[in-house]
Structures are given as C-alpha cells and as structure tokens.
Design an enzyme around this catalytic site. Structure first.
Site, short mmCIF file in Angstrom:
data_model
loop_
_atom_site.label_atom_id
_atom_site.label_comp_id
_atom_site.label_asym_id
_atom_site.label_seq_id
_atom_site.Cartn_x
_atom_site.Cartn_y
_atom_site.Cartn_z
N CYS A 222 0.84 -1.18 0.00
CA CYS A 222 0.00 0.00 0.00
C CYS A 222 0.89 1.25 0.00
CB CYS A 222 -0.87 -0.04 1.27
SG CYS A 222 -1.92 1.39 1.55
N GLY A 223 0.37 2.33 -0.53
CA GLY A 223 1.11 3.59 -0.48
C GLY A 223 1.40 4.03 0.95
#
Length: 161
Positions: A37-38
């Site tokens: 995930c970012g």
C-alpha cells in the site's frame, strides 16, 4: 453488559484465538495494515510509537486486510516475514481479516460503530485506518489512513496519563 474492545476474541497469525481481555488496562492502537500500500511505510512510524510507549502500557495491534486494491495478498506467514524483514516490526500483527462487508471481523464492526468516520460513515475506506482505544476498552478516536503515526503522539500520551 456494554461491549468493550476486551469483549472480543481474534485470531493471531498462526490461527490461534487471542482474547483481547489480555489488553485490559492498556492503551491500544488498532490498525488495518497492508504490505503493498502507499501507506505501508507507516509501519516504520508505528514501530517507533510502539518502541516509545510500550513500557508505559501501550500496544499496537496490526490487522492485515486484503480488501483494498488487493494490497495484502500474502499468507499470514508471508505477512509476518515482510513486517519483520522490511520494518523490524515488534508489535503484534494478527491474522488477516476483512474490515468491511458480510465477513468483517466482529471487532471491526464494533470499532466502526463506536467511532464512525467522516460524515458518520462506518465503512473503512482504505488500509491504515487507525483506532485508539483507552484503558477502559472504549474507542477514543478514529484516524484516517493519511494520519501519520507521529501525529497520534499527543493523544496516546493523554490516554496513558
């Protein structure tokens, strides 16, 4: 009797039942986490929070979730290895859960009802949504995924006081 965080049982990464009663009297930060995930670099900040406050009765519980962009595709073992090798995570990372929908973990249903998000929505929008739980087992605050762990320090200190 009113439900509290300690009313629930969850699974650890090995599939064993963990009664959250064991965290009674502690301040707990619950985070739905993901490896791809970012926001995944927040693991570093979470680990810093854990190291800073764990001796004062604070614990972080990570709950891997694959419901957002399939960003947590690994097995529980792979997730544990990722957290350890890439971020040196020492806080407990539980077994993978759903945080929304028909198969959502009961503890997340309760968390969302106790602390709705933006404009009263209970739905969790993305990974790294955070819930701060007081020593009494009640939710103190809900944080958005973009809220950095360091931004929670004052609230954690207040909850520990």
């Amino acid at each position: 009797m009113e439900q509290t965080f300690q009313s629930f049982t969850v699974k650890d990464s090995a599939g064993r039942d963990i009664n959250l009663e064991k965290y009674k009297g502690q301040v707990v930060l619950v985070v739905n986490v993901a490896s791809k995930c970012g926001f995944t670099p927040q693991y570093s900040g979470l680990e810093e929070l854990y190291a800073k406050f764990k001796d004062q009765g604070f614990v972080i519980l990570g709950f891997p979730c694959n419901q957002f962009g399939a960003q947590e595709p690994g097995t529980n073992d792979e997730i544990q290895q990722f957290c350890s090798l890439n971020y040196g995570v020492q806080f407990p990372v539980m077994g993978k859960v759903d945080v929304n929908g028909k198969d959502e973990a009961p503890v997340f249903k309760w968390l969302k009802e106790s602390a709705p998000g933006f404009m009263g929505t209970e739905f969790i929008k993305w990974n790294f949504t955070k819930f701060l739980i007081g020593k009494d087992g009640k939710v103190l605050k809900r944080y958005a995924p973009k809220d950095e762990p360091k931004d929670l320090i004052k609230d954690i200190q207040k909850a520990l006081a």
